[in-house]
Design a protein around this motif. Structure first.
Motif, PDB file in Angstrom:
ATOM      1  N   LYS A  87       1.018  -1.038   0.395  1.00 40.64           N
ATOM      2  CA  LYS A  87       0.104  -0.053   0.618  1.00 40.64           C
ATOM      3  C   LYS A  87       1.036   0.699   0.208  1.00 40.64           C
ATOM      4  O   LYS A  87       0.841   2.795  -0.918  1.00 40.64           O
ATOM      5  CB  LYS A  87      -0.952  -0.080   1.175  1.00 40.64           C
ATOM      6  CG  LYS A  87      -1.750   1.204   1.394  1.00 40.64           C
ATOM      7  CD  LYS A  87      -3.006   1.125   0.211  1.00 40.64           C
ATOM      8  CE  LYS A  87      -4.123   1.765   0.557  1.00 40.64           C
ATOM      9  NZ  LYS A  87      -3.415   3.791   1.299  1.00 40.64           N
ATOM     10  N   VAL A  88       2.277   1.338   0.574  1.00 43.95           N
ATOM     11  CA  VAL A  88       3.004   1.876   0.995  1.00 43.95           C
ATOM     12  C   VAL A  88       3.543   2.883  -0.468  1.00 43.95           C
ATOM     13  O   VAL A  88       3.159   4.140  -0.780  1.00 43.95           O
ATOM     14  CB  VAL A  88       4.093   2.135   1.538  1.00 43.95           C
ATOM     15  CG1 VAL A  88       4.955   3.482   1.359  1.00 43.95           C
ATOM     16  CG2 VAL A  88       4.461   2.654   3.020  1.00 43.95           C
ATOM     17  N   LEU A 112       4.972  -7.122  -1.216  1.00 46.51           N
ATOM     18  CA  LEU A 112       6.059  -6.612  -0.486  1.00 46.51           C
ATOM     19  C   LEU A 112       4.789  -7.345   0.894  1.00 46.51           C
ATOM     20  O   LEU A 112       3.818  -7.523   0.683  1.00 46.51           O
ATOM     21  CB  LEU A 112       5.885  -5.280  -0.151  1.00 46.51           C
ATOM     22  CG  LEU A 112       6.545  -4.789  -1.571  1.00 46.51           C
ATOM     23  CD1 LEU A 112       7.034  -3.203  -1.696  1.00 46.51           C
ATOM     24  CD2 LEU A 112       7.967  -5.718  -1.854  1.00 46.51           C
ATOM     25  N   PRO A 113       5.774  -7.761   1.782  1.00 49.96           N
ATOM     26  CA  PRO A 113       5.025  -8.362   2.848  1.00 49.96           C
ATOM     27  C   PRO A 113       4.682  -6.873   3.643  1.00 49.96           C
ATOM     28  O   PRO A 113       4.259  -5.907   3.996  1.00 49.96           O
ATOM     29  CB  PRO A 113       6.377  -8.721   3.492  1.00 49.96           C
ATOM     30  CG  PRO A 113       7.483  -7.619   3.785  1.00 49.96           C
ATOM     31  CD  PRO A 113       7.139  -7.375   1.966  1.00 49.96           C
ATOM     32  N   ARG A 114       3.840  -7.124   5.163  1.00 51.94           N
ATOM     33  CA  ARG A 114       2.786  -6.329   5.719  1.00 51.94           C
ATOM     34  C   ARG A 114       4.629  -6.228   7.036  1.00 51.94           C
ATOM     35  O   ARG A 114       5.256  -6.982   7.482  1.00 51.94           O
ATOM     36  CB  ARG A 114       2.041  -6.673   6.949  1.00 51.94           C
ATOM     37  CG  ARG A 114       0.828  -6.134   6.824  1.00 51.94           C
ATOM     38  CD  ARG A 114      -0.499  -6.155   7.028  1.00 51.94           C
ATOM     39  NE  ARG A 114      -1.313  -5.712   6.687  1.00 51.94           N
ATOM     40  CZ  ARG A 114      -1.653  -4.603   6.627  1.00 51.94           C
ATOM     41  NH1 ARG A 114      -0.796  -3.706   8.065  1.00 51.94           N
ATOM     42  NH2 ARG A 114      -2.850  -4.151   6.033  1.00 51.94           N
ATOM     43  N   ALA A 149      10.894  -8.295  -2.390  1.00 54.23           N
ATOM     44  CA  ALA A 149      11.440  -8.486  -1.176  1.00 54.23           C
ATOM     45  C   ALA A 149      11.464 -10.089  -1.024  1.00 54.23           C
ATOM     46  O   ALA A 149      11.174 -10.733  -1.625  1.00 54.23           O
ATOM     47  CB  ALA A 149      10.167  -8.006  -0.418  1.00 54.23           C
ATOM     48  N   LYS A 150      12.527 -10.205  -0.244  1.00 50.39           N
ATOM     49  CA  LYS A 150      12.575 -11.797   0.343  1.00 50.39           C
ATOM     50  C   LYS A 150      12.776 -12.008   1.648  1.00 50.39           C
ATOM     51  O   LYS A 150      13.117 -11.415   2.685  1.00 50.39           O
ATOM     52  CB  LYS A 150      13.909 -11.685  -0.448  1.00 50.39           C
ATOM     53  CG  LYS A 150      14.482 -13.817  -0.183  1.00 50.39           C
ATOM     54  CD  LYS A 150      15.565 -14.193  -1.015  1.00 50.39           C
ATOM     55  CE  LYS A 150      17.308 -13.327   0.134  1.00 50.39           C
ATOM     56  NZ  LYS A 150      18.100 -13.179  -0.977  1.00 50.39           N
ATOM     57  N   HIS A 155      14.104 -11.444   9.253  1.00 47.29           N
ATOM     58  CA  HIS A 155      13.758 -10.297   8.507  1.00 47.29           C
ATOM     59  C   HIS A 155      13.733 -10.520   6.999  1.00 47.29           C
ATOM     60  O   HIS A 155      13.094 -11.402   6.730  1.00 47.29           O
ATOM     61  CB  HIS A 155      15.337  -9.677   8.663  1.00 47.29           C
ATOM     62  CG  HIS A 155      16.129 -10.251   7.740  1.00 47.29           C
ATOM     63  ND1 HIS A 155      17.510 -10.714   8.484  1.00 47.29           N
ATOM     64  CD2 HIS A 155      16.923  -9.211   6.506  1.00 47.29           C
ATOM     65  CE1 HIS A 155      18.159 -11.325   7.717  1.00 47.29           C
ATOM     66  NE2 HIS A 155      17.947 -10.340   6.721  1.00 47.29           N
ATOM     67  N   TYR A 156      13.062  -9.383   6.831  1.00 46.21           N
ATOM     68  CA  TYR A 156      12.898  -9.403   5.058  1.00 46.21           C
ATOM     69  C   TYR A 156      13.865  -8.464   4.407  1.00 46.21           C
ATOM     70  O   TYR A 156      14.272  -7.606   5.094  1.00 46.21           O
ATOM     71  CB  TYR A 156      11.809  -8.496   4.866  1.00 46.21           C
ATOM     72  CG  TYR A 156      10.461  -9.059   5.222  1.00 46.21           C
ATOM     73  CD1 TYR A 156       9.835 -10.197   4.169  1.00 46.21           C
ATOM     74  CD2 TYR A 156       9.678  -8.931   6.391  1.00 46.21           C
ATOM     75  CE1 TYR A 156       8.774 -10.655   4.311  1.00 46.21           C
ATOM     76  CE2 TYR A 156       8.616  -9.737   6.536  1.00 46.21           C
ATOM     77  CZ  TYR A 156       8.254 -10.581   5.955  1.00 46.21           C
ATOM     78  OH  TYR A 156       6.979 -11.483   6.236  1.00 46.21           O
ATOM     79  N   GLU A 157      14.141  -8.690   3.408  1.00 46.15           N
ATOM     80  CA  GLU A 157      15.373  -8.129   1.945  1.00 46.15           C
ATOM     81  C   GLU A 157      14.425  -7.558   1.403  1.00 46.15           C
ATOM     82  O   GLU A 157      14.055  -8.426   0.278  1.00 46.15           O
ATOM     83  CB  GLU A 157      16.769  -9.381   2.226  1.00 46.15           C
ATOM     84  CG  GLU A 157      17.287  -8.799   1.513  1.00 46.15           C
ATOM     85  CD  GLU A 157      18.500  -9.531   0.658  1.00 46.15           C
ATOM     86  OE1 GLU A 157      18.909  -9.876  -0.488  1.00 46.15           O
ATOM     87  OE2 GLU A 157      19.471 -10.555   1.478  1.00 46.15           O
TER      88      GLU A 157
END
Length: 220
Positions: A87-88, A112-114, A149-150, A155-157
């Motif tokens: 959303k961003v 993309l994640p939250r 995103a990974k 954590h997310y990269e």
């Protein structure tokens, strides 16, 4: 605790110093405008050129002050929340419509994640990275920006990749320093604060930021 106090004092100093600079800058700007409006016909070409340089320098100083104030405010007195990065990015594409439309920039945005974080700061992070990708594009080449995103263990990269002019290896470590510029203002506008903002925001979220790039072959 000492580091926290030092950061707080630095933020307060930056805010006060930047705020106090605005009033004399406003005076310089106003009198420059009045001179140009009321005495333009009496000024020769060289004097008008001097006024133009004063005006340009004043605008640059105003942008520097705003950058310092924004830098000092990052992460202050806010609570983390669940932020939908998808959303961003959708909102940013609306906010940056004019720039995107003018440059015909193309986006490829994966799912993309939250994340738990500061929504405004994360928006500023992506905004700076996207605008940099558009600004430092190759001549006559449409900007192409890929965001992905990974998920790792804890954590997310997040990757923001472009097809721009790239960054030489010897400059890649210092681009996140405040006021660091690799190009003259004639080549590219800017204050040299944007990537310092990015680093501060990422560190605020207990992350790290780095760049991988080859000159004329884009950055990631």
């Amino acid at each position: 605790m000492l580091l926290k106090n030092n950061n707080k004092e630095l933020g307060q100093f930056t805010y006060i110093a930047s705020h106090d600079l605005q009033e004399p800058l406003r005076t310089v700007t106003n009198f420059t405008r009045l001179l140009n409006e009321q005495y333009k016909e009496q000024l020769d070409e060289q004097a008008q050129e001097y006024l133009r340089f004063i005006s340009l320098a004043s605008n640059h100083m105003r942008n520097l002050i705003k950058g310092l104030l924004d830098y000092a405010r990052i992460g202050h007195n806010k609570q983390k929340s669940s932020v939908n990065l998808q959303k961003v990015l959708e909102d940013l594409q609306i906010d940056l419509f004019t720039t995107i439309d003018e440059t015909e920039a193309k986006f490829q945005i994966d799912t993309l994640p939250r994340v738990k974080g500061y929504k405004i700061e994360l928006g500023l992070l992506f905004q700076n990275l996207i605008l940099n990708a558009i600004k430092f594009r190759k001549p006559e080449v449409i900007p192409e920006i890929k965001i992905s995103a990974k998920e790792n263990d804890d954590h997310y990269e997040i990757s923001v990749q472009d097809n721009g002019i790239g960054i030489a290896p010897e400059h890649q470590e210092k681009i996140f320093s405040i006021f660091q510029r690799l190009h003259s203002k004639k080549e590219y506008e800017g204050t040299g604060i944007g990537l310092a903002h990015c680093q501060k925001i990422v560190e605020l979220h207990q992350g790290t930021i780095k760049v991988s790039s080859t000159p004329f072959h884009g950055s990631n």
